[in-house]
Design a protein around this motif. Sequence first.
Motif, PDB file in Angstrom:
ATOM      1  N   VAL A 312      14.298  38.526 -67.107  1.00  0.00           N
ATOM      2  CA  VAL A 312      14.018  38.594 -65.260  1.00  0.00           C
ATOM      3  C   VAL A 312      12.469  38.295 -64.787  1.00  0.00           C
ATOM      4  O   VAL A 312      12.961  37.260 -63.780  1.00  0.00           O
ATOM      5  CB  VAL A 312      14.100  39.779 -64.545  1.00  0.00           C
ATOM      6  N   PRO A 313      11.728  39.124 -65.158  1.00  0.00           N
ATOM      7  CA  PRO A 313      10.197  38.322 -64.691  1.00  0.00           C
ATOM      8  C   PRO A 313       9.600  37.255 -65.204  1.00  0.00           C
ATOM      9  O   PRO A 313       9.479  36.152 -64.245  1.00  0.00           O
ATOM     10  CB  PRO A 313       9.089  39.832 -65.167  1.00  0.00           C
ATOM     11  N   ILE A 314      10.160  36.674 -66.224  1.00  0.00           N
ATOM     12  CA  ILE A 314       9.490  34.899 -66.800  1.00  0.00           C
ATOM     13  C   ILE A 314      10.739  34.596 -65.958  1.00  0.00           C
ATOM     14  O   ILE A 314      10.055  32.832 -65.632  1.00  0.00           O
ATOM     15  CB  ILE A 314      10.513  34.822 -68.105  1.00  0.00           C
ATOM     16  N   THR A 315      11.726  33.779 -65.240  1.00  0.00           N
ATOM     17  CA  THR A 315      12.586  33.574 -64.932  1.00  0.00           C
ATOM     18  C   THR A 315      11.850  33.382 -63.046  1.00  0.00           C
ATOM     19  O   THR A 315      11.432  32.401 -62.813  1.00  0.00           O
ATOM     20  CB  THR A 315      13.748  34.008 -64.446  1.00  0.00           C
ATOM     21  N   LEU A 316      11.823  34.269 -62.642  1.00  0.00           N
ATOM     22  CA  LEU A 316      10.844  34.161 -61.406  1.00  0.00           C
ATOM     23  C   LEU A 316       9.391  33.520 -61.632  1.00  0.00           C
ATOM     24  O   LEU A 316       9.003  33.130 -60.610  1.00  0.00           O
ATOM     25  CB  LEU A 316      11.378  35.584 -60.807  1.00  0.00           C
ATOM     26  N   ALA A 317       9.120  33.875 -62.472  1.00  0.00           N
ATOM     27  CA  ALA A 317       7.750  33.061 -62.850  1.00  0.00           C
ATOM     28  C   ALA A 317       7.849  32.239 -62.949  1.00  0.00           C
ATOM     29  O   ALA A 317       6.888  30.752 -62.743  1.00  0.00           O
ATOM     30  CB  ALA A 317       6.896  33.846 -63.753  1.00  0.00           C
ATOM     31  N   ALA A 318       8.729  31.712 -63.266  1.00  0.00           N
ATOM     32  CA  ALA A 318       9.110  29.897 -63.800  1.00  0.00           C
ATOM     33  C   ALA A 318       9.519  29.275 -62.271  1.00  0.00           C
ATOM     34  O   ALA A 318       8.415  27.820 -62.204  1.00  0.00           O
ATOM     35  CB  ALA A 318      10.010  29.307 -64.581  1.00  0.00           C
ATOM     36  N   ALA A 319       9.779  30.487 -61.503  1.00  0.00           N
ATOM     37  CA  ALA A 319      10.126  29.200 -60.151  1.00  0.00           C
ATOM     38  C   ALA A 319       9.439  29.144 -59.621  1.00  0.00           C
ATOM     39  O   ALA A 319       8.994  28.486 -59.062  1.00  0.00           O
ATOM     40  CB  ALA A 319      11.274  30.642 -59.532  1.00  0.00           C
ATOM     41  N   VAL A 320       8.001  29.852 -59.408  1.00  0.00           N
ATOM     42  CA  VAL A 320       6.768  29.951 -58.795  1.00  0.00           C
ATOM     43  C   VAL A 320       5.730  28.090 -59.235  1.00  0.00           C
ATOM     44  O   VAL A 320       5.517  27.696 -58.854  1.00  0.00           O
ATOM     45  CB  VAL A 320       6.030  31.244 -58.955  1.00  0.00           C
ATOM     46  N   ILE A 321       5.845  28.835 -60.474  1.00  0.00           N
ATOM     47  CA  ILE A 321       5.380  27.817 -61.643  1.00  0.00           C
ATOM     48  C   ILE A 321       5.491  26.602 -61.729  1.00  0.00           C
ATOM     49  O   ILE A 321       4.706  25.057 -61.374  1.00  0.00           O
ATOM     50  CB  ILE A 321       4.564  28.078 -62.930  1.00  0.00           C
ATOM     51  N   LEU A 322       7.266  26.017 -61.606  1.00  0.00           N
ATOM     52  CA  LEU A 322       6.832  24.848 -62.197  1.00  0.00           C
ATOM     53  C   LEU A 322       7.366  23.442 -60.242  1.00  0.00           C
ATOM     54  O   LEU A 322       7.197  24.389 -59.377  1.00  0.00           O
ATOM     55  CB  LEU A 322       9.055  24.846 -62.290  1.00  0.00           C
ATOM     56  N   PRO A 323       6.227  23.389 -61.111  1.00  0.00           N
ATOM     57  CA  PRO A 323       6.413  21.910 -59.478  1.00  0.00           C
ATOM     58  C   PRO A 323       7.577  21.411 -59.698  1.00  0.00           C
ATOM     59  O   PRO A 323       8.125  21.128 -59.978  1.00  0.00           O
ATOM     60  CB  PRO A 323       5.358  20.998 -60.303  1.00  0.00           C
ATOM     61  N   GLY A 324       7.931  21.261 -58.206  1.00  0.00           N
ATOM     62  CA  GLY A 324       9.291  20.241 -58.144  1.00  0.00           C
ATOM     63  C   GLY A 324      10.517  20.969 -57.846  1.00  0.00           C
ATOM     64  O   GLY A 324      11.335  21.030 -57.152  1.00  0.00           O
ATOM     65  N   ASN A 325      10.326  22.591 -58.534  1.00  0.00           N
ATOM     66  CA  ASN A 325      11.176  23.214 -58.591  1.00  0.00           C
ATOM     67  C   ASN A 325      11.619  24.117 -56.603  1.00  0.00           C
ATOM     68  O   ASN A 325      10.599  24.443 -56.817  1.00  0.00           O
ATOM     69  CB  ASN A 325      11.643  24.553 -59.199  1.00  0.00           C
ATOM     70  N   LEU A 328      15.004  30.008 -54.898  1.00  0.00           N
ATOM     71  CA  LEU A 328      14.421  31.092 -55.235  1.00  0.00           C
ATOM     72  C   LEU A 328      15.712  31.345 -56.004  1.00  0.00           C
ATOM     73  O   LEU A 328      16.388  32.094 -55.788  1.00  0.00           O
ATOM     74  CB  LEU A 328      14.579  31.234 -53.749  1.00  0.00           C
ATOM     75  N   PRO A 329      15.411  32.315 -57.073  1.00  0.00           N
ATOM     76  CA  PRO A 329      16.403  33.233 -58.103  1.00  0.00           C
ATOM     77  C   PRO A 329      16.740  34.506 -57.146  1.00  0.00           C
ATOM     78  O   PRO A 329      15.750  34.856 -57.135  1.00  0.00           O
ATOM     79  CB  PRO A 329      15.658  33.485 -59.371  1.00  0.00           C
ATOM     80  N   PHE A 330      17.615  34.711 -57.423  1.00  0.00           N
ATOM     81  CA  PHE A 330      17.618  35.632 -56.632  1.00  0.00           C
ATOM     82  C   PHE A 330      18.792  36.598 -56.914  1.00  0.00           C
ATOM     83  O   PHE A 330      19.160  37.540 -57.962  1.00  0.00           O
ATOM     84  CB  PHE A 330      18.268  35.395 -55.069  1.00  0.00           C
ATOM     85  N   GLY A 331      20.239  35.767 -56.177  1.00  0.00           N
ATOM     86  CA  GLY A 331      21.805  36.202 -56.446  1.00  0.00           C
ATOM     87  C   GLY A 331      22.565  36.745 -57.470  1.00  0.00           C
ATOM     88  O   GLY A 331      22.986  37.751 -58.386  1.00  0.00           O
ATOM     89  N   ASP A 332      21.108  36.163 -58.968  1.00  0.00           N
ATOM     90  CA  ASP A 332      22.769  35.385 -60.210  1.00  0.00           C
ATOM     91  C   ASP A 332      21.489  36.353 -61.314  1.00  0.00           C
ATOM     92  O   ASP A 332      21.115  36.043 -62.532  1.00  0.00           O
ATOM     93  CB  ASP A 332      22.900  34.220 -60.375  1.00  0.00           C
ATOM     94  N   LEU A 333      20.063  36.717 -60.713  1.00  0.00           N
ATOM     95  CA  LEU A 333      18.978  37.798 -61.288  1.00  0.00           C
ATOM     96  C   LEU A 333      19.721  37.998 -62.706  1.00  0.00           C
ATOM     97  O   LEU A 333      19.653  38.561 -63.876  1.00  0.00           O
ATOM     98  CB  LEU A 333      18.365  37.585 -61.590  1.00  0.00           C
ATOM     99  N   ALA A 334      20.792  38.932 -62.260  1.00  0.00           N
ATOM    100  CA  ALA A 334      21.450  40.536 -62.435  1.00  0.00           C
ATOM    101  C   ALA A 334      22.594  39.944 -63.751  1.00  0.00           C
ATOM    102  O   ALA A 334      23.128  40.960 -64.563  1.00  0.00           O
ATOM    103  CB  ALA A 334      21.789  41.589 -62.157  1.00  0.00           C
ATOM    104  N   SER A 335      22.333  38.284 -63.632  1.00  0.00           N
ATOM    105  CA  SER A 335      23.643  37.641 -64.239  1.00  0.00           C
ATOM    106  C   SER A 335      23.106  37.173 -65.471  1.00  0.00           C
ATOM    107  O   SER A 335      23.754  36.433 -66.205  1.00  0.00           O
ATOM    108  CB  SER A 335      24.509  37.219 -63.677  1.00  0.00           C
ATOM    109  N   LEU A 336      22.275  37.258 -65.597  1.00  0.00           N
ATOM    110  CA  LEU A 336      21.046  36.375 -66.548  1.00  0.00           C
ATOM    111  C   LEU A 336      22.124  36.538 -67.689  1.00  0.00           C
ATOM    112  O   LEU A 336      21.721  35.699 -68.680  1.00  0.00           O
ATOM    113  CB  LEU A 336      19.721  35.797 -66.450  1.00  0.00           C
ATOM    114  N   PRO A 337      22.281  37.794 -68.468  1.00  0.00           N
ATOM    115  CA  PRO A 337      22.999  37.786 -69.688  1.00  0.00           C
ATOM    116  C   PRO A 337      23.896  36.875 -69.732  1.00  0.00           C
ATOM    117  O   PRO A 337      24.084  36.324 -71.004  1.00  0.00           O
ATOM    118  CB  PRO A 337      23.646  39.571 -69.054  1.00  0.00           C
TER     119      PRO A 337
END
Length: 441
Positions: A312-325, A328-337
């Motif tokens: 969950v925190p890794i996905t949010l961090a990746a969304a901020v860091i990745l150039p060109g992304n 905004l991870p939101f609705g499916d964060l709880a469905s990452l499993p």
Amino acid sequence: MEVLQWFVDLGASVMLPIIFFIFALILRTGVKKAFYSGITIGVGFVGVNLVLDLLTESLGPTAQSMVRHFGMDLQIIDIGWPAASAISYGTVLGSLAIPISISVNILLLTFGLTKTINVDIWNYWHVAFTGSLVYAITDDFVLGIFTIGVHAVVLLLLGDLLASDVESYFGFQKMTFPHAASAPSYFLAKPMNILFDRIPKFNKIHANPESIQQKFGFFGDSTILGVLLGFLIGFLAGYEWKDILQLTVQTAAVMLLMPKMVALLMEGLTPISEAASSNIKKRFPDRDLYIGMDSALTIGHPAVLSASLLMVPITLAAAVILPGNRVLPFGDLASLPFLFCLMVPVFRGNIIRTVITATIYICIGLYIATWIGPLFTEMAINADFDTGSNTIISSLIDGAVWTTFIFAGSGKWLGWLGIGMIGITSIGGLLYIHRLKNKGE
């Protein structure tokens, strides 16, 4: 068609008990046993969904807090899989996904080209998603229909390929998961596992739940691990102490309750699976069939939950860091499993290997979700879906899945030829693993 849609609208907790009751009667398990198994399956699904709802209700607001806490400002909103499924089934083309997928499954079973009987009817919305996406790109209705059929073949191939790993690690007898959001990650996990095995010292690290508990004792217990992860996520979200403690208990509850709910579900499935296996061996001694189920059955495993909570925190961090992304991870964060659960049997529960591979997977997935955003938005408009104030929408399930890119890209750049090549390759794969390879052995 209306009757079929009405049946699907009953939901998995009602639909699956009916399907398995009829299936059990066909297998001659007896009315009482068939009825009890069906009801137990329904109750098990209710239990699984209750725990999943707890996970969603606890992680959903936490994800929103993380977004605000880190000041994330991305233009494409991840609307979540419930909205994505409604959009997928909401088109005229999407409504045909169920009869097309069932027909493809029956056809391939008849010719002995698959071992999977996919009864996970509700999740046919994933093939409706790709079919509708290709239609939005090409404006070719028939090509959209063809895409649905080809995707159904791909899922049966995936189901056949991962069945042995699923059975050997999770212990689910004669069962597989041809789930369009989960199965594709299996293809990244396989080569990554070979790579990990060749890295000195790293290949000696055993980080599955059992070894973690053995090494760390009390702190390695899956429920205590849920406590620690819940506390960490709440802290990263900038919660006050009261909210952190509430989230801590909720994640611990998910870690403790989910395996028990899955065990209840398996109690109902086991007699039917055993009866199916026995009947198939009598009538087709040279065939071995698997029941295709929802990958939600794997979510209760401690390794799946632990790795997914870390993501969950890794996905949010990746969304901020990745150039060109732009997603905004939101609705499916709880469905990452659901995105990562079928990596776990490949890595034999190794949480470190799972998190590393899942990080690579989601980084690529964010770019895919960004690319399909405008196309997905057009698909939503075609389904009369209200996007609210969001000008562009996307999702992680199925928007961040590589098969979505393959289908959408093939449809956009190669049209019929591209989708046809996917179909031919998939049929070739099924022929190889079920006929040519068996003859060679």
